[in-house]
Design a protein around this motif. Structure first.
Motif, PDB file in Angstrom:
ATOM      1  N   SER A   1      60.711 101.435   8.919  1.00 32.76           N
ATOM      2  CA  SER A   1      59.438 101.898   9.479  1.00 32.76           C
ATOM      3  C   SER A   1      58.270 101.191   8.813  1.00 32.76           C
ATOM      4  O   SER A   1      57.304 100.803   9.467  1.00 32.76           O
ATOM      5  CB  SER A   1      59.274 103.394   9.294  1.00 32.76           C
ATOM      6  OG  SER A   1      60.413 104.049   9.755  1.00 32.76           O
TER       7      SER A   1
ATOM      8  N   ARG B   1      60.774  97.066  16.290  1.00 28.57           N
ATOM      9  CA  ARG B   1      60.654  98.489  16.598  1.00 28.57           C
ATOM     10  C   ARG B   1      61.666  98.898  17.662  1.00 28.57           C
ATOM     11  O   ARG B   1      62.314  99.934  17.559  1.00 28.57           O
ATOM     12  CB  ARG B   1      59.235  98.791  17.078  1.00 28.57           C
ATOM     13  CG  ARG B   1      58.894 100.256  17.073  1.00 28.57           C
ATOM     14  CD  ARG B   1      57.594 100.481  17.807  1.00 28.57           C
ATOM     15  NE  ARG B   1      57.635  99.814  19.094  1.00 28.57           N
ATOM     16  CZ  ARG B   1      56.584  99.282  19.704  1.00 28.57           C
ATOM     17  NH1 ARG B   1      55.418  99.338  19.138  1.00 28.57           N
ATOM     18  NH2 ARG B   1      56.707  98.694  20.868  1.00 28.57           N
ATOM     19  N   ASP B   2      61.816  98.037  18.693  1.00 24.87           N
ATOM     20  CA  ASP B   2      62.778  98.354  19.752  1.00 24.87           C
ATOM     21  C   ASP B   2      64.189  98.432  19.199  1.00 24.87           C
ATOM     22  O   ASP B   2      64.958  99.319  19.564  1.00 24.87           O
ATOM     23  CB  ASP B   2      62.703  97.302  20.858  1.00 24.87           C
ATOM     24  CG  ASP B   2      61.395  97.402  21.629  1.00 24.87           C
ATOM     25  OD1 ASP B   2      60.699  98.419  21.423  1.00 24.87           O
ATOM     26  OD2 ASP B   2      61.083  96.490  22.400  1.00 24.87           O
TER      27      ASP B   2
ATOM     28  N   THR C   1      53.882  94.831   9.993  1.00 24.85           N
ATOM     29  CA  THR C   1      53.568  93.753  10.948  1.00 24.85           C
ATOM     30  C   THR C   1      52.260  94.051  11.660  1.00 24.85           C
ATOM     31  O   THR C   1      51.423  93.173  11.818  1.00 24.85           O
ATOM     32  CB  THR C   1      54.689  93.570  11.993  1.00 24.85           C
ATOM     33  OG1 THR C   1      54.909  94.813  12.645  1.00 24.85           O
ATOM     34  CG2 THR C   1      55.961  93.061  11.370  1.00 24.85           C
TER      35      THR C   1
ATOM     36  N   VAL D   1      57.707  97.791  10.255  1.00 22.24           N
ATOM     37  CA  VAL D   1      57.021  97.823  11.548  1.00 22.24           C
ATOM     38  C   VAL D   1      55.516  98.041  11.338  1.00 22.24           C
ATOM     39  O   VAL D   1      54.684  97.322  11.911  1.00 22.24           O
ATOM     40  CB  VAL D   1      57.601  98.930  12.457  1.00 22.24           C
ATOM     41  CG1 VAL D   1      56.761  99.091  13.698  1.00 22.24           C
ATOM     42  CG2 VAL D   1      59.028  98.601  12.835  1.00 22.24           C
ATOM     43  N   VAL D   2      55.166  99.017  10.503  1.00 14.48           N
ATOM     44  CA  VAL D   2      53.743  99.265  10.253  1.00 14.48           C
ATOM     45  C   VAL D   2      53.108  98.022   9.633  1.00 14.48           C
ATOM     46  O   VAL D   2      51.992  97.629   9.976  1.00 14.48           O
ATOM     47  CB  VAL D   2      53.544 100.478   9.316  1.00 14.48           C
ATOM     48  CG1 VAL D   2      52.081 100.702   9.024  1.00 14.48           C
ATOM     49  CG2 VAL D   2      54.142 101.725   9.926  1.00 14.48           C
TER      50      VAL D   2
ATOM     51  N   LEU E   1      65.102  99.159  16.145  1.00 12.25           N
ATOM     52  CA  LEU E   1      65.244 100.369  15.340  1.00 12.25           C
ATOM     53  C   LEU E   1      65.426 101.586  16.231  1.00 12.25           C
ATOM     54  O   LEU E   1      66.258 102.449  15.965  1.00 12.25           O
ATOM     55  CB  LEU E   1      64.027 100.554  14.442  1.00 12.25           C
ATOM     56  CG  LEU E   1      63.902  99.545  13.316  1.00 12.25           C
ATOM     57  CD1 LEU E   1      62.622  99.777  12.554  1.00 12.25           C
ATOM     58  CD2 LEU E   1      65.102  99.664  12.397  1.00 12.25           C
ATOM     59  N   ALA E   2      64.638 101.626  17.326  1.00 15.42           N
ATOM     60  CA  ALA E   2      64.760 102.755  18.258  1.00 15.42           C
ATOM     61  C   ALA E   2      66.165 102.784  18.838  1.00 15.42           C
ATOM     62  O   ALA E   2      66.778 103.848  18.968  1.00 15.42           O
ATOM     63  CB  ALA E   2      63.717 102.633  19.362  1.00 15.42           C
TER      64      ALA E   2
ATOM     65  N   GLY F   1      57.031  92.324  15.599  1.00 15.63           N
ATOM     66  CA  GLY F   1      56.977  93.749  15.268  1.00 15.63           C
ATOM     67  C   GLY F   1      57.549  94.603  16.388  1.00 15.63           C
ATOM     68  O   GLY F   1      58.314  95.541  16.138  1.00 15.63           O
ATOM     69  N   ASP F   2      57.206  94.253  17.648  1.00  9.43           N
ATOM     70  CA  ASP F   2      57.729  95.006  18.800  1.00  9.43           C
ATOM     71  C   ASP F   2      59.246  94.910  18.865  1.00  9.43           C
ATOM     72  O   ASP F   2      59.934  95.914  19.085  1.00  9.43           O
ATOM     73  CB  ASP F   2      57.139  94.449  20.110  1.00  9.43           C
ATOM     74  CG  ASP F   2      55.683  94.842  20.263  1.00  9.43           C
ATOM     75  OD1 ASP F   2      55.202  95.628  19.427  1.00  9.43           O
ATOM     76  OD2 ASP F   2      55.041  94.360  21.204  1.00  9.43           O
TER      77      ASP F   2
END
Lengths: 264, 311
Positions: A181, A254-255, A187, A184-185, A257-258, A250-251
């Motif tokens: 997390s 995040r994807d 980036t 992601v933050v 990780l989701a 970053g996107d």
């Protein structure tokens, strides 16, 4: 994760090697050749003082990307410490830290940064201070949230009961849970820092001339918009490409990780 | 009721914190504030006695906390004091500046909303299709562009090269077009991203196939089930979006030489006119705290389950 690492590598390479491959001295003034169009000697032309624009762009990477990296990492450390303090330090510490983050978040970061950097006086030091002070809150929120949820997890409680030192718990249980997390933050904040540095540079509150920072270059180029419009394109394009690349990485992260979370 | 009270308390704490942070920053600003005021007022070398007089007049001699309280008191009553440079009241100048900023911010927001809703709806009709990819690419670029550079590009194209629109100042309504467009395009980029993911998430809700099997029409589903679910993330980020809008306003006004709050703030910082700087900061903080409070209250209406956002 890999895309972010590759991207970070490319940026570090650009900031380190960019100045080495620059064909000219970025601050060498050559009035006879001022505002020359792109040509064999000057691939992207020269600015109002006859300085080579390509060399300035390459050297500028060190300022724009290097400073943004520094700022986002300081923010990361500060925010993580604040978040841990809020999660672990009891009710009062939590209240104080969270109301402080609220106060800083209640205000548009860039406007706050402009006020801080402008009031403290233009310069690289106040630029770093202004963007760091306005850029740690998101980390703190994320860390606090994860920290609070970890506290009650069985394996953390067990580790505590087994007598593991707080440092060891932080290393083996908190760090792995926080890393994804926070990356992601980070980036997002790295991209914001690049935009912030260029905006402050453009307002004249950031990196000072003759240093070739991209925002400061745009400020110089703006005056000669009519005669040499191309001069205004390059530094802006450099900012857009870097920010875009960071955001996309970053996107993607995040994807992924989701996706992992859904599987788990 | 308890939630509302705690929200109000939090808003008050945030405002007090902003006031304290601003005052601390200006108190520790490099240089002697009394000297700066005296220099600005008399525009020549000033004797030490005059500087001391200014210091006492401004209440700087009393120390940090008394000075802070004597500054905060009048502001609570709505008196923002006088400019340290011109000596004129800050409030009327602030009102004039706002009369330039609000039309710009509102038209920028309107353009942003008007562009992003159709784009997000078209994009999500076939997720992954060419239109969707196009919208995502456009939004990604829009988020990455510095607003001031986009403004410069629009000036270059429409004012310098084509000569269609005026770029500098705010004399006529046509002067609003380019700044509002700059702001609107960047706002629409971030709104499109949020709307798109909100709609996609709402479309993936498990109750939708159940409704479809019962023969509920697509139009009814969109209006009564997808739209409300897509609205929640939009409300969440509206506060952030407003912050983004104000940041954009500052930069865009500087680019287009529009005499609103942005130019007011930057000019006040450059002139070291601290009462003006304080006034803008307090005003902006008040605006944001109010909007965020309204959002939190709106949450209670849209989705009572949420309760306290932090808890």
């Amino acid at each position: 994760m890999r895309s972010v690492i590759v991207l970070a590598g490319v940026f570090v390479a650009l900031a380190v090697c960019g100045p080495l491959v620059a064909p000219h001295d970025p601050t060498a003034i050559n009035i006879a050749q001022r505002l020359s169009p792109p040509g064999p000697d000057w691939i992207l032309g020269t600015d109002a003082l006859g300085r080579d624009i390509l060399s300035r762009l390459l050297h500028g990477a060190r300022w724009s990307l290097g400073l943004a990296f520094l700022i986002s990492v300081i923010g990361l450390c500060m925010g993580t410490l604040m978040g841990l303090l809020a999660a672990q330090g009891g009710k009062l510490a939590d209240w104080i830290v969270m109301r402080t983050t609220d106060t800083f978040l209640a205000f548009p970061d860039l406007v706050a940064a402009v006020v801080i950097a402008g009031v403290l006086g233009a310069g690289t030091g106040s630029l770093i201070f202004a963007l760091t002070v306005t850029g740690w809150m998101r980390y703190a929120r994320v860390v606090r949230g994860i920290g609070l949820s970890l506290q009650t997890r069985g394996y953390v409680v067990q580790a505590k009961l087994a007598g593991l030192s707080p440092l060891a718990i932080a290393r083996w249980h908190y760090l792995p849970a926080l890393m994804p997390s926070l990356t992601v933050v980070w980036t997002g904040m790295f991209a914001r820092a690049i935009l912030g540095i260029s905006a402050l540079g453009f307002l004249g509150f950031g990196v000072q001339p003759p240093m070739p920072e991209w925002g400061t270059m745009l400020l110089d180029a703006r005056i000669h918009m009519r005669s040499t419009p191309l001069q205004m394109i390059w530094p802006g394009l450099a900012v857009v490409i870097c920010v875009l690349a960071i955001n996309l990485a970053g996107d993607a992260l995040r994807d992924r990780l989701a996706g992992q979370e859904e599987q788990a | 009721m308890r939630v509302i009270l705690s929200l109000l308390l939090r808003a008050a704490v945030v405002l007090a914190g902003t006031a304290l942070a601003t005052f601390t920053l200006l108190w520790h600003a490099p240089g002697d504030p009394a000297l700066a005021i005296a220099l600005a007022r008399f525009r020549s070398v000033v004797p030490d006695a005059v500087i001391e007089q200014v210091r006492v007049e401004a209440g700087f001699d009393a120390g940090f906390w008394p000075a802070f309280l004597s500054w905060l008191g009048p502001i609570l009553l709505g008196d923002f004091g006088q400019s340290s440079v011109t000596g004129r009241d800050v409030w009327p100048e602030l009102v004039t500046a706002m009369s330039y900023t609000f039309p710009l911010a509102l038209s920028g927001l309107a353009i942003g909303v008007a562009l992003s809703i159709p784009l997000a709806l078209l994009a999500t009709r076939h997720p992954g299709g060419w239109l969707d990819r196009f919208a995502v690419a456009l939004a990604s670029i829009g988020v990455a562009i510095p607003q001031f550079w986009l403004g410069l590009l629009l000036i270059l194209l429409f004012a310098v090269q084509l000569g269609w629109l005026p770029a500098m100042g705010a004399r006529t309504p046509t002067h609003l077009i380019l700044p509002a467009l700059t702001l609107g395009l960047t706002v629409s980029a971030s709104l499109t991203r949020i709307l798109r993911s909100g709609i996609l998430e709402a479309r993936g809700r498990p109750f939708l196939p159940a409704f479809r099997r019962r023969g509920v029409s697509e139009a009814h589903l969109t209006r009564n089930h997808i739209a409300p679910h897509a609205a929640i993330p939009v409300v969440t980020v509206f506060g952030l979006e407003l912050a983004f809008l104000l940041e954009g306003v500052v930069m865009v006004e500087v680019i287009f030489a529009r005499p609103g709050l942005g130019i007011f703030l930057v000019g006040a910082i450059e002139a070291r006119d601290f009462p003006k700087v304080q006034a803008v900061v307090i005003l902006a903080a008040l605006l944001f705290v109010t909007v965020n409070l309204l959002i939190d209250l709106l949450y209670q209406v849209i989705d009572p389950r949420i309760g306290d956002r932090d808890a």
